[in-house]
Design an enzyme around this catalytic site. Structure first.
Site, short mmCIF file in Angstrom:
data_model
loop_
_atom_site.label_atom_id
_atom_site.label_comp_id
_atom_site.label_asym_id
_atom_site.label_seq_id
_atom_site.Cartn_x
_atom_site.Cartn_y
_atom_site.Cartn_z
CE LYS A 126 100.42 165.57 60.43
NZ LYS A 126 100.14 166.62 61.45
CE LYS A 161 102.05 163.21 57.14
NZ LYS A 161 102.44 164.45 56.43
NE ARG A 211 102.38 175.99 56.18
CZ ARG A 211 102.44 175.82 57.50
NH1 ARG A 211 102.39 176.90 58.29
NH2 ARG A 211 102.53 174.62 58.03
NE ARG A 226 107.47 174.69 56.00
CZ ARG A 226 106.31 174.16 56.42
NH1 ARG A 226 105.93 174.29 57.67
NH2 ARG A 226 105.57 173.48 55.58
NE ARG A 234 112.04 165.40 61.88
CZ ARG A 234 112.09 165.32 63.20
NH1 ARG A 234 110.98 165.11 63.89
NH2 ARG A 234 113.25 165.43 63.84
CG ASP A 274 102.59 172.15 55.36
OD1 ASP A 274 102.68 173.38 55.31
OD2 ASP A 274 102.67 171.51 56.42
CD GLU A 282 101.08 168.00 57.92
OE1 GLU A 282 100.86 169.03 58.60
OE2 GLU A 282 101.88 167.12 58.25
CG ASN A 284 99.57 173.15 58.76
OD1 ASN A 284 99.92 172.55 59.75
ND2 ASN A 284 100.06 172.89 57.55
#
Length: 312
Positions: A126, A161, A211, A226, A234, A274, A282, A284
């Protein structure tokens, strides 16, 4: 080339074969002639400054009914014959962090660790976006209920979050007139004891949380959008989102070109960005996913591209 692929991951018996990126990496390593070894992060230990691992030989099959067979258990130091992939899922808690320190000792003994242990500590998934303030939505990180409420009021609608989650766990969409706002803030901050992230709500989420996979600083040509289901905001596939493969777009390429050199500098060979709309939300680095879905939709071999980069 390293002789062994040592995969540190969660329980392989519990994975979904059609969606698991660690499984795709095991399949590719097996095709390339690596001897596979499998363990959980708790199987790492340190003796007199040397990192050792209790692990099992493993064979993998691309069969949803019978996808692995475990072989003989062995315990030995990790060293120059080993390509170690640290793919344990978040949370990045104390146990995870301790494992990265042990893997750093394995690095010093000659093992290749992907991604680098120090990067797994430095790049909170994050918080890492703070390195790129021009690319991200309006963002606040705080444990203060007062500051978070003021941010939500300023934005009109916001997403809250925790800093250590994955797969959409513990993420809330809220607004200043939400009667549950106080309890949401209490939940994500553990009653003010922990930092949490608040971000501007991006309505472009209806078109997908995209992604973008990065291999050695370069974007894979396709991304997985997504798209949220009817009952959830979400887009996470684990929360009912639908994955739709698309060619990477101009906005995503611009973000990838900015982020890529920083990933390489820190030893991050595989990452997942993301992107919602044209904003980076984000980065990842622990266990990026979506390889299997993109391979299936585009006839690609992204795991093969990753191993090409590692072996080069």
């Amino acid at each position: 080339m390293n002789k062994y692929l040592v995969m540190v991951m969660d329980d392989i018996a519990a994975i979904k074969v059609a969606k698991d990126t660690s499984f795709a990496l095991l399949l590719e390593a097996q095709r390339r002639g690596y001897e596979l070894r499998y363990l959980n992060e708790q199987d790492l230990f340190l003796t007199d400054g040397t990192t050792q691992a209790r692990m099992r030989g493993i064979q993998v099959m691309d069969d949803p009914d019978h996808w692995f067979e475990l072989g003989t258990e062995e315990t030995r130091p990790l060293g120059g014959d080993d390509l170690v992939m640290m793919r344990a899922d978040p949370p990045v808690d104390a146990s995870y962090l301790y494992a990265t320190y042990l893997l750093e000792r394995a690095e010093s003994a000659g093992a290749r660790v992907v991604n680098r242990p120090r990067a797994l500590r430095d790049f909170n998934e994050k918080l890492a976006i703070a390195r790129f303030p021009d690319l991200i939505p309006a963002t606040l990180v705080s444990s203060s209920a007062r500051r978070i409420r003021a941010f939500v009021e300023q934005q009109g609608k916001a997403v809250l979050k925790p800093l250590d989650g994955m797969g959409g766990r513990g993420i809330f969409m809220t607004a200043i007139d939400d009667p549950n706002l106080n309890v949401i803030i209490e939940t994500v901050t553990a009653n003010g004891a922990e930092l949490a992230m608040a971000q501007q709500f991006l309505p472009e989420i209806v078109a997908g949380d995209k992604r973008v996979l990065m291999i050695h600083g370069q974007a894979v040509p396709w991304m997985l959008a997504r798209i949220p289901g009817a009952q959830d905001f979400r887009g996470n596939l684990a929360r009912g989102g639908r994955g739709e493969g698309r060619p990477i777009g101009q906005a995503e390429r611009r973000i990838a070109e900015a982020v890529g050199p920083v990933l390489v500098e820190h030893g991050i060979t595989l990452a997942g960005l993301d992107v919602i709309g044209d904003r980076l939300t984000e980065i990842n680095v622990t266990s990026p996913t979506c390889v299997r879905e993109l391979d299936a939709q585009f006839g690609a071999n992204i795991a093969g591209d990753l191993f090409d980069a590692i072996e080069a």
